[in-house]
Design an enzyme around this catalytic site. Structure first.
Site, PDB file in Angstrom:
ATOM      1  N   TYR B  94       0.821  -1.215   0.000  1.00 42.23           N
ATOM      2  CA  TYR B  94       0.000   0.000   0.000  1.00 42.23           C
ATOM      3  C   TYR B  94       0.852   1.261   0.000  1.00 42.23           C
ATOM      4  O   TYR B  94       0.490   2.269  -0.605  1.00 42.23           O
ATOM      5  CB  TYR B  94      -0.952   0.015   1.201  1.00 42.23           C
ATOM      6  CG  TYR B  94      -2.237  -0.730   0.939  1.00 42.23           C
ATOM      7  CD1 TYR B  94      -3.127  -0.276  -0.022  1.00 42.23           C
ATOM      8  CD2 TYR B  94      -2.555  -1.868   1.651  1.00 42.23           C
ATOM      9  CE1 TYR B  94      -4.311  -0.955  -0.273  1.00 42.23           C
ATOM     10  CE2 TYR B  94      -3.741  -2.553   1.414  1.00 42.23           C
ATOM     11  CZ  TYR B  94      -4.616  -2.088   0.447  1.00 42.23           C
ATOM     12  OH  TYR B  94      -5.785  -2.753   0.195  1.00 42.23           O
ATOM     13  N   GLU B 190       3.461 -30.492  16.016  1.00 43.71           N
ATOM     14  CA  GLU B 190       2.686 -29.918  14.918  1.00 43.71           C
ATOM     15  C   GLU B 190       1.452 -29.188  15.438  1.00 43.71           C
ATOM     16  O   GLU B 190       1.136 -28.094  14.976  1.00 43.71           O
ATOM     17  CB  GLU B 190       2.264 -31.055  13.962  1.00 43.71           C
ATOM     18  CG  GLU B 190       1.356 -30.618  12.830  1.00 43.71           C
ATOM     19  CD  GLU B 190       0.912 -31.787  11.934  1.00 43.71           C
ATOM     20  OE1 GLU B 190       1.464 -32.895  12.047  1.00 43.71           O
ATOM     21  OE2 GLU B 190       0.000 -31.569  11.117  1.00 43.71           O
ATOM     22  N   ASP B 242       1.714 -35.612  12.932  1.00 43.38           N
ATOM     23  CA  ASP B 242       0.828 -36.700  12.539  1.00 43.38           C
ATOM     24  C   ASP B 242       1.585 -37.662  11.626  1.00 43.38           C
ATOM     25  O   ASP B 242       2.471 -37.245  10.877  1.00 43.38           O
ATOM     26  CB  ASP B 242      -0.365 -36.164  11.737  1.00 43.38           C
ATOM     27  CG  ASP B 242      -1.333 -35.374  12.598  1.00 43.38           C
ATOM     28  OD1 ASP B 242      -1.309 -35.537  13.831  1.00 43.38           O
ATOM     29  OD2 ASP B 242      -2.117 -34.597  12.029  1.00 43.38           O
TER      30      ASP B 242
END
Lengths: 361, 361
Positions: B94, B190, B242
């Protein structure tokens, strides 16, 4: 408080037991959570759940499985409360998932089965999942001149470096206490990047406030914290979002709660919250270049038209704001203020808005 | 350090000026960031960028706009460094977006234009964006017996309540210092829900470690922190994910860096990191009910087969693990351990794995 929570769960179980002893068909009474039972309470200025209830029966083929699931979730909640531990809703699912002996039927097939049962239970017991020792997702940060106690540790939010105090999932009074406060209001900003800018400029010190970001739509812990800061410490709440339908939606959830969690609006909504910006009129008011606007797309326009009909956007000033958004045809992100210089937001925009009480409520 | 960073940017500008003075066609040399110039360095065990470079010329219609954008971004970085402030990459966009005088052409049309230019600059200068005073997204938390200094505040990560220290975007030595450490290793998990379980059990106290969560794929700040904890404090890093392709990918990014940020692998990768779990063999090893497994879908299987060919998964033990995942046909989430009891992970699973040094590396 903790005792009262356990008592509520115990009562649920005892009711079922006494029905069994009376050889009645066991059932649990649950509030109806569909749209037909949800309304805006103009007195309390909150989205509320009505008093329609339904019964979930054990001896009803359409209900049996859900009945079993409801009791399983309730009993697991009691177990973790008795152990004085907390866990996540995913862990809850895994702790309860099993194949029922002698069948091929699982207690739960996926978390999509256990989550709504938990919401039923929250609504039935009028308790937050945090009070049931379950953690929701957390995000959001706070800094400013306040000392809080969290899980027994005292945390000075004026000395939390560049990152702030990470707002926990559970901010109930048993877990989070306000030890010492010197702030005079709360500024809640939608975006973390803007929060970091304000934190770096020590905006909270200069303006004697607390700055909080929910990182987008605030999580439950953040909404509950804002509610407690307002109700217990009497701090005014100012909300800074993008000037677009999503930003206004974030504000409205902070203010009057959400349809989804209508049974918790008392504790998650803060009807006195004020909208400090970004407003569609800021472009002219602060002489911001129109280069940094973004055109409304069809979906934005549709949303704004819907919002014009929402009961909480009926006040004249909101109707004017929404219509002006449609008229100008653009949205404006908070970061667009950076086109006026990096510190424009902390040195001019916010101080002027606060001084002139230039809010929408 | 800060001076050195400014010097690098100044040199970039001075080179262009001297080319102009010599009436040469101004150009900037940039490393080639496409796959053709990225390789795995077996010595350093990191994904690295090669030494192919390309030149971006001002007087080349295909380059002119990008040349201008590169200098704009570099000059804005210098400006914010000189002001000693930091900002976000969205604010950067911006701050630089405008219509070029007398044309309909914008400097940047969207942030998708300015982000890659910034990455070019990071690669060309061999600097992290944090050193250019730009903040990346942040997430992740840490607790344990370490006192850090962040932006001048001293933060005791053993007294951070239920939420931990929020890991900032910028953890460079100028911003974050390690004041006092008593931990002997780092456990990176995680999932935040698992981190919260371990934090509540004060696992870090019992095991003399630091516990960190990246909340999914760790942000740059988190990866850099792990890298510094290992290199500066010599702490071993254990990673708990996992047992699925996504979990293994998270581990591999921690370990050898990523293709996208290959020019930063030195500072974001930690080749000595070990994988502590979940492993496909844990189901049998810890007698976990097969109810809590999830079947691999077609995409998972495809990913695992691809991974079998990755150079860093070539070691025999990894080949065995990946093939066993395919053979058993299921994945296993960390939360599946909850089926053995809520504290099973902190009281049995992790202590046993650590004691037996049951890792993959």
């Amino acid at each position: 408080m903790e005792e009262k929570s356990k008592e509520k769960i115990r009562k649920l179980g005892n009711d079922v037991v006494s029905q069994l002893e009376k050889k009645e068909n066991p059932n649990i009474t649950l509030p109806v959570r569909s749209l037909s039972n949800i309304y805006f309470d103009p007195q309390r200025r909150l989205i509320k759940i009505g008093d329609k209830t339904s019964k979930r029966h054990y001896l009803n083929v359409a209900h049996t499985k859900k009945f079993m699931q409801t009791l399983l979730v309730a009993s697991e909640c009691k177990k973790i409360m008795d152990q004085n531990v907390t866990t996540s809703i995913r862990d809850l699912y895994y702790a309860l998932k099993r194949t029922i002996n002698g069948t091929n039927e699982n207690t739960f097939d996926s978390q999509a089965d256990s989550d709504p049962v938990l919401e039923d239970l929250e609504a039935a017991l009028n308790m937050l999942r945090e009070e049931l020792h379950l953690k929701a997702d957390r995000k959001g940060y706070m800094s400013g001149s306040i000392i809080v106690e969290d899980a027994g540790d005292s945390i000075n939010c004026a000395k939390m470096g560049s990152s702030g105090w990470a707002i926990p999932s559970d901010v109930e009074p048993e877990m989070v206490k306000f030890l010492e406060n010197r702030a005079e209001f709360v500024l809640l900003v939608e975006k973390d990047a803007v929060w970091q800018r304000l934190n770096e400029d020590k905006f909270w010190k200069k303006q004697k406030c607390l700055i909080i970001t929910g990182k987008g739509q605030p999580a439950r812990g953040c909404r509950r914290l804002v509610n407690r800061l307002h109700n217990e410490l009497k701090l005014p709440i100012y909300v800074l979002c993008d000037s677009d339908p999503w930003g206004l939606y974030i504000f409205s959830v902070i203010k009057q709660g959400s349809i989804n969690l209508s049974f918790l609006s008392d504790r998650l909504g803060t009807p006195d919250a004020k909208y400090i910006g970004i407003m569609s009129t800021d472009l002219q008011k602060f002489d911001i270049s129109s280069n940094v606007t973004i055109n409304l797309n069809q979906q934005d326009k549709k949303r704004i038209k819907e919002m014009l009909n929402y009961i909480w956007f009926k006040p004249r000033e909101w109707q004017k704001e929404l219509k002006n958004m449609l008229k100008t045809g653009h949205k404006l992100e908070i970061e667009a203020l950076s086109s006026k210089g990096i510190r424009f937001i902390s040195e001019r925009y916010l101080p002027e808005k606060i001084k002139n009480r230039d809010f929408l409520s």
